[in-house]
Design a protein around this motif. Sequence first.
Motif, PDB file in Angstrom:
ATOM      1  N   ALA A 189      83.092  76.173  14.395  1.00 36.40           N
ATOM      2  CA  ALA A 189      84.162  76.075  13.397  1.00 36.40           C
ATOM      3  C   ALA A 189      84.738  77.447  13.082  1.00 36.40           C
ATOM      4  O   ALA A 189      85.948  77.593  12.908  1.00 36.40           O
ATOM      5  N   ALA A 190      83.868  78.441  13.003  1.00 39.34           N
ATOM      6  CA  ALA A 190      84.351  79.782  12.658  1.00 39.34           C
ATOM      7  C   ALA A 190      83.276  80.796  13.010  1.00 39.34           C
ATOM      8  O   ALA A 190      82.101  80.456  13.136  1.00 39.34           O
ATOM      9  N   GLN A 191      83.690  82.036  13.194  1.00 39.69           N
ATOM     10  CA  GLN A 191      82.727  83.131  13.327  1.00 39.69           C
ATOM     11  C   GLN A 191      83.315  84.349  12.650  1.00 39.69           C
ATOM     12  O   GLN A 191      84.527  84.433  12.438  1.00 39.69           O
ATOM     13  N   GLY A 192      82.452  85.260  12.298  1.00 39.96           N
ATOM     14  CA  GLY A 192      82.971  86.465  11.676  1.00 39.96           C
ATOM     15  C   GLY A 192      81.856  87.431  11.365  1.00 39.96           C
ATOM     16  O   GLY A 192      80.686  87.156  11.629  1.00 39.96           O
ATOM     17  N   ASP A 193      82.227  88.611  10.838  1.00 34.73           N
ATOM     18  CA  ASP A 193      81.204  89.521  10.345  1.00 34.73           C
ATOM     19  C   ASP A 193      81.299  89.529   8.824  1.00 34.73           C
ATOM     20  O   ASP A 193      82.064  88.779   8.252  1.00 34.73           O
ATOM     21  N   GLY A 194      80.511  90.335   8.191  1.00 34.16           N
ATOM     22  CA  GLY A 194      80.544  90.374   6.734  1.00 34.16           C
ATOM     23  C   GLY A 194      79.806  89.184   6.135  1.00 34.16           C
ATOM     24  O   GLY A 194      78.939  88.585   6.761  1.00 34.16           O
ATOM     25  N   THR A 195      80.180  88.811   4.930  1.00 38.91           N
ATOM     26  CA  THR A 195      79.467  87.768   4.203  1.00 38.91           C
ATOM     27  C   THR A 195      79.771  86.401   4.796  1.00 38.91           C
ATOM     28  O   THR A 195      80.934  86.015   4.930  1.00 38.91           O
ATOM     29  N   PRO A 196      78.717  85.654   5.149  1.00 36.72           N
ATOM     30  CA  PRO A 196      78.964  84.336   5.718  1.00 36.72           C
ATOM     31  C   PRO A 196      79.415  83.358   4.646  1.00 36.72           C
ATOM     32  O   PRO A 196      79.127  83.548   3.469  1.00 36.72           O
ATOM     33  N   PRO A 197      80.154  82.321   5.035  1.00 34.82           N
ATOM     34  CA  PRO A 197      80.616  81.334   4.061  1.00 34.82           C
ATOM     35  C   PRO A 197      79.438  80.555   3.494  1.00 34.82           C
ATOM     36  O   PRO A 197      78.419  80.381   4.155  1.00 34.82           O
ATOM     37  N   ALA A 198      79.571  80.077   2.288  1.00 33.20           N
ATOM     38  CA  ALA A 198      78.513  79.294   1.649  1.00 33.20           C
ATOM     39  C   ALA A 198      78.744  77.818   1.917  1.00 33.20           C
ATOM     40  O   ALA A 198      79.808  77.420   2.403  1.00 33.20           O
ATOM     41  N   GLY A 199      77.741  77.017   1.629  1.00 31.62           N
ATOM     42  CA  GLY A 199      77.932  75.561   1.650  1.00 31.62           C
ATOM     43  C   GLY A 199      77.504  74.864   2.912  1.00 31.62           C
ATOM     44  O   GLY A 199      77.662  73.650   3.028  1.00 31.62           O
ATOM     45  N   ALA A 200      76.933  75.581   3.889  1.00 32.15           N
ATOM     46  CA  ALA A 200      76.486  74.916   5.107  1.00 32.15           C
ATOM     47  C   ALA A 200      75.240  74.088   4.807  1.00 32.15           C
ATOM     48  O   ALA A 200      74.398  74.471   3.996  1.00 32.15           O
ATOM     49  N   ALA A 201      75.146  72.940   5.449  1.00 36.02           N
ATOM     50  CA  ALA A 201      74.026  72.039   5.209  1.00 36.02           C
ATOM     51  C   ALA A 201      72.721  72.661   5.696  1.00 36.02           C
ATOM     52  O   ALA A 201      71.658  72.421   5.152  1.00 36.02           O
ATOM     53  N   GLN A 202      72.842  73.439   6.777  1.00 37.35           N
ATOM     54  CA  GLN A 202      71.638  74.037   7.359  1.00 37.35           C
ATOM     55  C   GLN A 202      71.933  75.496   7.663  1.00 37.35           C
ATOM     56  O   GLN A 202      73.024  75.816   8.159  1.00 37.35           O
ATOM     57  N   ILE A 203      70.987  76.362   7.353  1.00 37.11           N
ATOM     58  CA  ILE A 203      71.196  77.781   7.640  1.00 37.11           C
ATOM     59  C   ILE A 203      70.090  78.262   8.572  1.00 37.11           C
ATOM     60  O   ILE A 203      68.900  78.017   8.326  1.00 37.11           O
ATOM     61  N   ILE A 204      70.478  78.883   9.666  1.00 36.37           N
ATOM     62  CA  ILE A 204      69.505  79.438  10.607  1.00 36.37           C
ATOM     63  C   ILE A 204      69.640  80.945  10.582  1.00 36.37           C
ATOM     64  O   ILE A 204      70.719  81.485  10.853  1.00 36.37           O
ATOM     65  N   ASP A 205      68.542  81.607  10.217  1.00 40.99           N
ATOM     66  CA  ASP A 205      68.552  83.068  10.201  1.00 40.99           C
ATOM     67  C   ASP A 205      68.161  83.567  11.589  1.00 40.99           C
ATOM     68  O   ASP A 205      67.060  83.301  12.063  1.00 40.99           O
ATOM     69  N   CYS A 206      69.073  84.251  12.258  1.00 37.13           N
ATOM     70  CA  CYS A 206      68.814  84.703  13.634  1.00 37.13           C
ATOM     71  C   CYS A 206      68.027  86.013  13.686  1.00 37.13           C
ATOM     72  O   CYS A 206      67.676  86.473  14.780  1.00 37.13           O
ATOM     73  N   ASN A 207      67.772  86.610  12.535  1.00 40.97           N
ATOM     74  CA  ASN A 207      66.977  87.846  12.480  1.00 40.97           C
ATOM     75  C   ASN A 207      67.502  88.937  13.416  1.00 40.97           C
ATOM     76  O   ASN A 207      66.726  89.676  14.008  1.00 40.97           O
ATOM     77  N   GLY A 208      68.794  88.973  13.555  1.00 43.82           N
ATOM     78  CA  GLY A 208      69.384  90.042  14.378  1.00 43.82           C
ATOM     79  C   GLY A 208      69.301  89.803  15.875  1.00 43.82           C
ATOM     80  O   GLY A 208      69.686  90.666  16.667  1.00 43.82           O
ATOM     81  N   LYS A 209      68.793  88.646  16.273  1.00 43.87           N
ATOM     82  CA  LYS A 209      68.699  88.358  17.711  1.00 43.87           C
ATOM     83  C   LYS A 209      70.065  87.922  18.262  1.00 43.87           C
ATOM     84  O   LYS A 209      70.990  87.604  17.513  1.00 43.87           O
ATOM     85  N   CYS A 210      70.136  87.859  19.594  1.00 41.52           N
ATOM     86  CA  CYS A 210      71.408  87.585  20.262  1.00 41.52           C
ATOM     87  C   CYS A 210      71.763  86.096  20.214  1.00 41.52           C
ATOM     88  O   CYS A 210      70.931  85.244  20.553  1.00 41.52           O
ATOM     89  N   LEU A 211      72.995  85.813  19.852  1.00 46.43           N
ATOM     90  CA  LEU A 211      73.514  84.442  19.909  1.00 46.43           C
ATOM     91  C   LEU A 211      74.711  84.460  20.853  1.00 46.43           C
ATOM     92  O   LEU A 211      75.685  85.178  20.633  1.00 46.43           O
ATOM     93  N   ALA A 212      74.599  83.679  21.922  1.00 49.62           N
ATOM     94  CA  ALA A 212      75.625  83.719  22.967  1.00 49.62           C
ATOM     95  C   ALA A 212      75.976  82.295  23.364  1.00 49.62           C
ATOM     96  O   ALA A 212      75.220  81.359  23.073  1.00 49.62           O
TER      97      ALA A 212
ATOM     98  N   LEU B 262      74.920  76.733  22.611  1.00 51.21           N
ATOM     99  CA  LEU B 262      74.540  78.102  22.267  1.00 51.21           C
ATOM    100  C   LEU B 262      73.138  78.440  22.740  1.00 51.21           C
ATOM    101  O   LEU B 262      72.289  77.559  22.878  1.00 51.21           O
ATOM    102  N   VAL B 263      72.924  79.722  22.995  1.00 58.81           N
ATOM    103  CA  VAL B 263      71.571  80.188  23.262  1.00 58.81           C
ATOM    104  C   VAL B 263      71.262  81.357  22.333  1.00 58.81           C
ATOM    105  O   VAL B 263      72.073  82.261  22.164  1.00 58.81           O
ATOM    106  N   LEU B 264      70.096  81.254  21.703  1.00 57.53           N
ATOM    107  CA  LEU B 264      69.606  82.324  20.846  1.00 57.53           C
ATOM    108  C   LEU B 264      68.465  82.988  21.598  1.00 57.53           C
ATOM    109  O   LEU B 264      67.517  82.307  22.007  1.00 57.53           O
ATOM    110  N   PHE B 265      68.593  84.287  21.842  1.00 60.16           N
ATOM    111  CA  PHE B 265      67.533  84.930  22.629  1.00 60.16           C
ATOM    112  C   PHE B 265      67.247  86.343  22.141  1.00 60.16           C
ATOM    113  O   PHE B 265      68.085  86.977  21.502  1.00 60.16           O
ATOM    114  N   ASP B 266      66.029  86.772  22.462  1.00 62.10           N
ATOM    115  CA  ASP B 266      65.604  88.132  22.174  1.00 62.10           C
ATOM    116  C   ASP B 266      65.752  88.902  23.478  1.00 62.10           C
ATOM    117  O   ASP B 266      65.016  88.654  24.429  1.00 62.10           O
ATOM    118  N   ALA B 267      66.712  89.809  23.531  1.00 63.08           N
ATOM    119  CA  ALA B 267      67.024  90.482  24.803  1.00 63.08           C
ATOM    120  C   ALA B 267      65.927  91.460  25.219  1.00 63.08           C
ATOM    121  O   ALA B 267      65.889  91.878  26.368  1.00 63.08           O
TER     122      ALA B 267
END
Lengths: 313, 425
Positions: free
Chosen positions: B31-54, B377-382
């Motif tokens: 739906a959207a991507q960006g930097d800075g403060t993420p939008p609120a209100g998502a049903a589920q939040i996944i913290d990627c801990n700084g790992k790569c999302l591609a 999507l793939v979330l990975f630790d490079a």
Amino acid sequence: MTFAHRHLLGIEQLRPQDITAILDLAETYVDLNRQSDKHADVLAGLTQINMFFEASTRTQASFELAGKRLGADVMNMAMQASSIKKGETLIDTAMTLNAMHPDLLVVRHPHSGAVDLLAQKVNCAVLNAGDGRHEHPTQALLDALTIRRAKGRLHRLNIAICGDIAHSRVARSNILLLGKMENRIRLIGPPTLMPSQIDQFGVEVYDDMRKGLADVDVVMMLRLQRERMDGGFIPSEREYYHRYGLDAEKLGLAKPDAIVMHPGPMNRGVEIDGTLADDINRSVIQDQVEMGVAVRMAAMELLARNLAKARAA
Amino acid sequence: MSTLFKNARLIDPETGTDAPGWLLVQDGLIAAQGDGTPPAGAAQIIDCNGKCLAPGIVDLGVKVCEPGERHKESYKSAGLAAAAGGITTIVTRPDTTPAIDSPEALEFVTRRAQVDAPVNVLPIAALTKNREGREMTEIGFLMDAGAVAFSDCDHVVENTKVFSRALTYARSCGALVIAHPQDPGLSQGAAATSGKFASLRGLPAVSPMAERMGLDRDIALIEMTGAKYHADQITTARALPALERAKKNGLDITAGVSIHHLTLNELDVADYRTFFKIKPPLRSEDDRMAVVEALRSGLIDIISSMHTPQDEESKRLPFEEAASGAVALETLLPAALRLYHAGQMELPQLFRAMALNPALRLDLPSGRLSPGAPADLVLFDADAPFVLDRATLKSKSRNTPFDGQRMQGRVLATYVAGTPVYRRA
């Protein structure tokens, strides 16, 4: 003298001192084999199995005689006639034989690397009696012994290897062995029968036999397989003989005391002139056969010693 | 249903960026991507801990052994392996037994894939019947049944008349033809690339020139027919100038390379290790370096796993007799990351070759992180190091050349249309 190998799979793995060790021991067996009592018992109680996945008369007979003279129980298995036809894989055949507790396994196979594969799966000593176009170490060793006896040394000689290099395991093992012993090697043959980038093996390559034979000490001829003569690699048998067959005239370009070798079986009139092959002043072809038995006795004895040590440990 | 991936290192091949940010997924789409403060209100939040999302990898040219040899690989096992490897779309090859050369066979594949595979499966159909190079398949019907491309895989269509007609017909249907550029005469019976190594090992070998000859022929036929063409594997330096000229001349041509040709060379075969026997055979180090450079410059478009499962029986043979091919679904990403860790490729470049470019070539909306794209999507630790143990592979066949090798980079989770299909335990 240390010879620290479990198998004899190729010349590639051997050091110069390993080669010398085998040849020195083989000398003693040359003497033994010329006596009326030819028996030594260093392999007594051991079982030697000759597995030939490719037809062979000479090499198999030589290994069989070598084993018998050293007192081993020798069994010959003509594999091209048996299990392969029934669809058994090489590994399964190896496992089956392994269960019979052989001590020495002598293997010839039409595919390069097959003997290495088999050696990984059995717990006895394996001798490569020729795998595909890869290696034929005992042939190179018997050639080396023949040269050493005829020339008095095995270094700083000019040696020409002539003919079908591309398909020859004999050529590969000889290039490796003679190179390790610091000889100057020339390969002579039509470019269609030369392996690619062979010049990177520290050899000189000639497609003109007359130039290649100039001043050599040893002329090693290779057998040209019948199936290569059909126009795919060379135009015809007679053209090949004209350009690459060894006759008295071409041999005249080599050193006056140059020796002529051939691993056999010969195609007289294809790669070598028949009269020349029989000339006892030049040809050492019969000596090669004699040295073959002695070298194989030496190689098997050295491997058997290491096997005994490994089993005792 | 919305999911927010926050605190991610976003790898966006479309914009070429590798930067911290967040990504919002809504109803299976980005739906959207960006930097800075993420939008609120998502049903589920996944913290990627700084790992790569591609974007999930789109793997062009995967062999699943159904029908025919399900014991080597099924849609279920291939799907699980792909998910574990960060691959969200597998584009399957038709070189099965029998070949996928009829709409009926294709429907069987599609049905099996739908039932069993957790990732997207898109089938390639054969270009000629039974991949024999004599009669073209029903290209129109097969496209209606879902074929995304046409290929005889490693069988070269030797008859140029047959091939030119198939290319012409395919063009009229708008079909993509994938071919294996190789001169069939020179490459006959080869188990290695000709050169010092093959000569030392006494293996029957093919000159690298055979690839250029095959490509030259195919380029002439594309010029003649105007077909849409993809060379499945370009693996030699000598083929690259021809490819470059064809692209400059505006032909509709792209090229791929297998992960093995990018990361291994002929010397890896060592003492006849059959897990390193692939088709075309591994090349010299000079060729490998040239191909890596071509990938970096964009001349080569696509990296594929060329996943080819083989059972132990077909590999535990003398080298010449052993079957070709290697499994690679689970090792594609960590092997590709070798190029990243060696400083040869940036992550967005790698995902351009593994996700965006194959998607573009097949007209798929995936392979990117832009709004509207499917949330594959793939979330990975490079950086995570590990030693590959082939016993842990999810593929039914475990013929990987990377067994026991140190690798860097692990998949943490894989999502198809926003739904997790793999999570690292």
